[in-house]
Design a protein around this motif. Structure first.
Motif, PDB file in Angstrom:
ATOM      1  N   GLN A 248     -42.284   4.422 -31.002  1.00  0.00           N
ATOM      2  CA  GLN A 248     -43.155   3.608 -31.847  1.00  0.00           C
ATOM      3  C   GLN A 248     -43.137   2.152 -31.426  1.00  0.00           C
ATOM      4  N   THR A 249     -41.954   1.649 -31.063  1.00  0.00           N
ATOM      5  CA  THR A 249     -41.830   0.253 -30.662  1.00  0.00           C
ATOM      6  C   THR A 249     -42.593  -0.012 -29.374  1.00  0.00           C
TER       7      THR A 249
ATOM      8  N   VAL B 169     -41.889  -0.878 -37.907  1.00  0.00           N
ATOM      9  CA  VAL B 169     -42.286  -1.365 -36.585  1.00  0.00           C
ATOM     10  C   VAL B 169     -42.899  -2.768 -36.636  1.00  0.00           C
ATOM     11  N   GLU B 170     -43.529  -3.126 -37.749  1.00  0.00           N
ATOM     12  CA  GLU B 170     -44.129  -4.452 -37.857  1.00  0.00           C
ATOM     13  C   GLU B 170     -43.085  -5.566 -37.842  1.00  0.00           C
TER      14      GLU B 170
ATOM     15  N   THR C 179     -40.743  -5.845 -35.710  1.00  0.00           N
ATOM     16  CA  THR C 179     -40.341  -6.073 -34.323  1.00  0.00           C
ATOM     17  C   THR C 179     -40.656  -7.501 -33.885  1.00  0.00           C
ATOM     18  N   THR C 180     -41.822  -7.990 -34.237  1.00  0.00           N
ATOM     19  CA  THR C 180     -42.204  -9.347 -33.809  1.00  0.00           C
ATOM     20  C   THR C 180     -41.331 -10.408 -34.458  1.00  0.00           C
TER      21      THR C 180
ATOM     22  N   LYS D  87     -49.788  -2.376 -27.550  1.00  0.00           N
ATOM     23  CA  LYS D  87     -50.950  -2.829 -28.308  1.00  0.00           C
ATOM     24  C   LYS D  87     -51.006  -4.359 -28.344  1.00  0.00           C
ATOM     25  N   TRP D  88     -49.854  -5.006 -28.493  1.00  0.00           N
ATOM     26  CA  TRP D  88     -49.800  -6.465 -28.592  1.00  0.00           C
ATOM     27  C   TRP D  88     -49.872  -7.169 -27.246  1.00  0.00           C
TER      28      TRP D  88
ATOM     29  N   ILE E 191     -46.377  -0.112 -30.085  1.00  0.00           N
ATOM     30  CA  ILE E 191     -46.872  -1.345 -30.697  1.00  0.00           C
ATOM     31  C   ILE E 191     -46.823  -2.501 -29.709  1.00  0.00           C
ATOM     32  N   TRP E 192     -45.805  -2.543 -28.825  1.00  0.00           N
ATOM     33  CA  TRP E 192     -45.753  -3.600 -27.802  1.00  0.00           C
ATOM     34  C   TRP E 192     -46.926  -3.502 -26.847  1.00  0.00           C
TER      35      TRP E 192
END
Length: 134
Positions: free
Chosen positions: A86-87, A54-55, A57-58, A93-94, A90-91
């Motif tokens: 999961q994606t 997942v990290e 993704t960015t 979160k960001w 995390i989005w």
């Protein structure tokens, strides 16, 4: 390194131990403004998608936003290698904390993903308009 050499070295189902060198190659391609080889850029994104961390993704999003051609060439589905839920987690979160070097944010990427998968994760489509519950 060209596409054939990358595929020979890493394959389409690379081992996780190759993740960091692949990330470094992708970062170099993103930073190389003279390179117009979107095949290499896309292949590196596909390989990272297959690893499914997942990290990454960015980094894939940065590759997609390198320029207009890359934005069209790299499919938004490649952002979800770690899985849809999961994606999106995390989005969320960001969002608000991490901004892209363009007018787009990770939140806009998650909205694009929700347009692709409109019946998942709290979104609903009414009269061809997708309503987001983010």
């Amino acid at each position: 390194m060209n596409e054939e050499e990358m595929l020979e070295l890493y394959g389409l189902e690379p081992d996780d131990i190759h993740r960091e060198p692949i990330r470094q190659l992708l970062q170099q391609e993103i930073e190389n403004r003279k390179s117009e080889n979107n095949e290499v850029l896309r292949l590196l994104c596909i390989i990272l998608f297959c690893i499914g961390n997942v990290e990454d993704t960015t980094l894939i999003w940065q590759a997609k936003r390198k320029n207009q051609d890359a934005g069209s060439y790299i499919d938004v589905q490649l952002l979800c290698g770690a899985g849809y839920d999961q994606t999106l987690f995390i989005w969320k979160k960001w969002t608000g904390n991490w901004r892209m070097r363009s007018c787009f944010t990770l939140d806009s990427a998650s909205r694009m993903t929700l347009l692709i998968f409109p019946k998942r994760n709290g979104s609903q489509t009414t009269n061809n308009i997708t309503v987001f519950d983010m």
